[in-house]
Design an enzyme around this catalytic site. Structure first.
Site, PDB file in Angstrom:
ATOM      1  N   LYS A  94       0.838  -1.192   0.000  1.00 55.30           N
ATOM      2  CA  LYS A  94       0.000   0.000   0.000  1.00 55.30           C
ATOM      3  C   LYS A  94       0.876   1.246   0.000  1.00 55.30           C
ATOM      4  CE  LYS A  94      -3.870  -2.339   0.359  1.00 55.30           C
ATOM      5  NZ  LYS A  94      -3.298  -3.653   0.050  1.00 55.30           N
ATOM      6  N   ASP A  95       0.361   2.321  -0.597  1.00 54.00           N
ATOM      7  CA  ASP A  95       1.136   3.546  -0.759  1.00 54.00           C
ATOM      8  C   ASP A  95       1.652   4.079   0.577  1.00 54.00           C
ATOM      9  OD1 ASP A  95      -0.972   3.352  -2.961  1.00 54.00           O
ATOM     10  OD2 ASP A  95       0.400   4.829  -3.778  1.00 54.00           O
ATOM     11  N   ARG A  96       2.821   4.678   0.515  1.00 53.99           N
ATOM     12  CA  ARG A  96       3.405   5.284   1.713  1.00 53.99           C
ATOM     13  C   ARG A  96       2.712   6.593   2.054  1.00 53.99           C
ATOM     14  NH1 ARG A  96       9.620   6.538   1.357  1.00 53.99           N
ATOM     15  NH2 ARG A  96       9.736   4.297   1.727  1.00 53.99           N
TER      16      ARG A  96
END
Length: 384
Positions: A94-96
């Site tokens: 998942k995106d940071r």
């Protein structure tokens, strides 16, 4: 489904010969907007499609994170539990620079070691306990008889807020709303996003360098990022085939020799004359044409599709041969990405909130870029 008009929008490219353009069937973007102005502007919730069994030697942790990538959270959980990093697993990255929720699993038999072993005892406090925005917390825990494996989740739910939105040329809010409504019905090309290729296309460069060294018989220290680099090469090749089929207006329709995929699932099949239902299912977005993720083994496609893919990928046959020599399997990926639940809410004249769900492995930016030219905050670019 009626024929879809083709025009083009360009992907930024560090290796233009391989990356090329990513044409869109819906025309040029109608607006510009900032993506990920804050982490709360990019929210993602993982949807497994099933629940933990409630018993077993694996502890599942439902985690909310912000400002951290998935692997960093896994490493920190392992350290706090006194376990090796290999004891932690998860389904998807998942995106940071986002606020996300997802499951992690820990191989941690209940009652092993100490009295508290096999239980997350830190509650739902934010970790690490400092003033930074890079934190995570465990919202709930459950037992399961299986570990999480990559790609096990069914979908991701997105709530994305675009800021500083301005229209391009004579475009209007009404035209953008119409474009989004069209996308909700017909979908978009399932391009693999720039996140896969790294900043400036560096993952492709590293992959090409890795293949060249292997071809020359040079031995090198194994790097854990090699799978990322090789995936970037296969992804770029897939995008080239998809771009060719957008250009000839066949990305959402059947060509002789196609292999079709069930929407949101890994199941593939070749249609037969005995099955009269597949054309209607294709038109309804329940099944999709596919493109190659090149590797070892014969391609399942034939006739017109096999010829098109061979012609499109001919300039990079050496790369494909090298990928096959490594042993990466020849796989397929859907050419079309559907989001029938796509909805839009205008928060202000320059702020638009979009909500939608996408299957595992799909890129939200592929959906957005068919309408809006996205500018990410500098600190958010290629964070994962």
């Amino acid at each position: 489904m009626s024929e879809l008009p083709a025009s083009s929008e360009t992907c930024t490219s560090h290796t233009p010969a391989l990356r090329g353009d990513c044409p869109s069937p819906w025309g040029e973007p109608l607006a510009r907007a900032q993506l990920k102005a804050t982490p709360d502007d990019f929210q993602v919730v993982e949807v497994m499609g099933f629940e933990p069994s409630g018993e077993g030697e694996h502890l599942w942790l439902w985690v909310e994170k912000c400002g951290l990538n998935t692997d960093a959270v896994a490493a920190d959980i392992a350290q706090r539990l006194g376990l090796s990093r290999q004891a932690l697993s998860y389904s998807g990255m998942k995106d940071r620079h986002a606020r996300t929720q997802q499951w992690f699993s820990v191989h941690w038999p209940a009652g092993a070691g100490t009295a508290n072993a096999g239980v997350w005892s830190l509650g739902d406090e934010w970790l690490p306990q400092d003033s930074s925005n890079a934190q995570y917390r465990v919202l709930k825990q459950a037992r399961s008889n299986r570990k999480l494996r990559r790609g096990a989740h069914a979908a991701n739910q997105f709530v994305i807020t675009l800021r500083q939105l301005s229209f391009i040329g004579a475009a209007t809010r009404e035209l953008l709303d119409e474009r989004l409504a069209t996308i909700a019905v017909h979908g978009v090309p399932n391009y693999i996003g720039d996140q896969r290729f790294g900043h400036g296309g560096r993952n492709i460069d590293q992959g090409l360098r890795l293949l060249a060294e292997r071809r020359a018989g040079q031995r090198r220290r194994r790097d854990q990022r090699e799978s990322i680099w090789l995936s970037a090469l296969r992804s770029a090749l897939f995008n080239r085939v998809l771009a060719a089929r957008v250009s000839n207006q066949s990305w959402a329709s059947y060509l002789v020799g196609d292999v079709l995929q069930l929407d949101g699932r890994g199941s593939f099949f070749q249609p037969t004359n005995d099955d009269a239902s597949w054309p209607e299912r294709l038109s309804a977005g329940l099944i999709h044409p596919t493109g190659p993720m090149p590797g070892a083994g014969e391609a399942a496609v034939h006739d017109a599709v096999a010829a098109l893919e061979a012609q499109t990928l001919a300039p990079w046959q050496q790369i494909i041969d090298d990928l096959a020599a490594i042993g990466l399997p020849n796989q397929r990926r859907s050419l079309r990405l559907c989001a029938p639940d796509l909805s839009a809410q205008w928060l202000a004249d320059d702020s638009l909130r979009l909500s939608f769900s996408l299957p595992c492995g799909a890129f939200a930016t592929a959906l957005l870029a068919s309408s809006i030219d996205l500018e990410e905050s500098p600190h958010a670019l290629f964070a994962e």
